[in-house]
Enzyme design. Structure first.
Site, PDB file in Angstrom:
ATOM      1  N   LEU A  97       6.483   1.856  -1.227  1.00 25.89           N
ATOM      2  CA  LEU A  97       6.123   2.109  -2.625  1.00 25.89           C
ATOM      3  C   LEU A  97       6.904   3.269  -3.224  1.00 25.89           C
ATOM      4  CD1 LEU A  97       2.243   1.555  -2.507  1.00 25.89           C
ATOM      5  CD2 LEU A  97       4.085  -0.097  -2.931  1.00 25.89           C
ATOM      6  N   LYS A  98       7.665   3.975  -2.400  1.00 27.36           N
ATOM      7  CA  LYS A  98       8.601   5.002  -2.881  1.00 27.36           C
ATOM      8  C   LYS A  98       7.918   6.014  -3.802  1.00 27.36           C
ATOM      9  CE  LYS A  98      12.607   1.875  -2.707  1.00 27.36           C
ATOM     10  NZ  LYS A  98      11.910   0.596  -2.444  1.00 27.36           N
ATOM     11  N   ASP A 112       6.505  11.934  -7.297  1.00 27.07           N
ATOM     12  CA  ASP A 112       5.676  12.591  -8.299  1.00 27.07           C
ATOM     13  C   ASP A 112       5.542  14.060  -7.928  1.00 27.07           C
ATOM     14  OD1 ASP A 112       3.630  13.022 -10.361  1.00 27.07           O
ATOM     15  OD2 ASP A 112       3.351  10.832 -10.279  1.00 27.07           O
TER      16      ASP A 112
END
Length: 226
Positions: free
Chosen positions: A62-63, A66
């Site tokens: 999902l890389k 953030d």
């Protein structure tokens, strides 16, 4: 996740029925399946549970990218599903990578830092003001990932040999962009054959379209594995 040179089938489909059709067809010839953004968005974490119930392992790709607190929280939730490996973007920076590594410490899940996507070329880096070459940038990010406590990286096999030489045999290298010689590279620019990736030192090879689009996927998988 100790076995080297293992194929990970990328389940780049949009529904659970199709995903599990591939798992049922190819497990245990393939024992690790990639759940990426498309499938996860369509099915949610239930698809992870279904694949693991079959006996296979999940590479959750999902890389995450953030701020540190958000990334650490996301990884904490992912760990509940006992995935074998999951990805975060190395470009999130040292503070975020250290936070993620701290959350995952003591678990069996391996955290991998995505360096540069295989669709990225040197011209794009220069446009961002990054003067390092693609290979030098990948090595820079790989070294940062290791310093921050990650278990390995995702990179093109074109950079794998350099990363392996610099960071040693116990650092996991997962290589996407794997293509048989006659298969189109599509939207990926830095591609290699399975043989080239293994020779370069890759531990896991992520393969999607060459198998999913094949008339005889079992035969193609056998060829790729050989």
């Amino acid at each position: 996740m100790k076995c080297r040179n293992k194929i990970i089938l990328a389940l780049d489909v949009d529904n659970r029925k199709e995903a599990m059709r591939w798992v049922n067809l190819l497990y245990p010839k393939v024992s690790v399946f990639k759940v990426g953004l498309k499938l996860y968005t369509a099915c949610g974490p239930e698809i992870i549970t279904a694949i693991r119930k079959k006996g296979a392992q999940v590479f959750l790709d999902l890389k995450f990218n953030d701020i540190p607190n958000t990334m650490a929280g996301a990884v904490k939730e992912a760990l509940k599903y006992r995935v074998g490996m999951l990805t975060v973007h190395a470009l999130a920076g040292p503070e975020a990578l250290k936070a993620v590594a701290a959350v995952a410490r003591g678990s069996r899940t391996k955290i991998l830092g995505v360096t540069l996507l295989t669709s990225i070329c040197g011209h794009f880096l220069k446009g961002l003001g990054i003067m390092r070459s693609v290979s030098d940038e990948v090595l820079y990010l790989a070294k940062m990932a290791k310093r921050c406590g990650l278990d390995g990286i995702v990179s093109s096999a074109q950079e794998a040999k350099m990363v392996r030489s610099s960071l040693g045999k116990n650092f996991i290298i997962v290589t996407p962009g794997i293509r048989p010689g006659k298969f189109s590279s599509g939207d990926q620019k830095r591609v290699t054959t399975p043989q080239e990736a293994i020779k370069a030192g890759a531990d896991f090879l992520v393969i999607g379209r060459p198998v999913l689009e094949a008339r005889d996927p079992v035969a193609v998988l056998k060829e790729l594995s050989g």
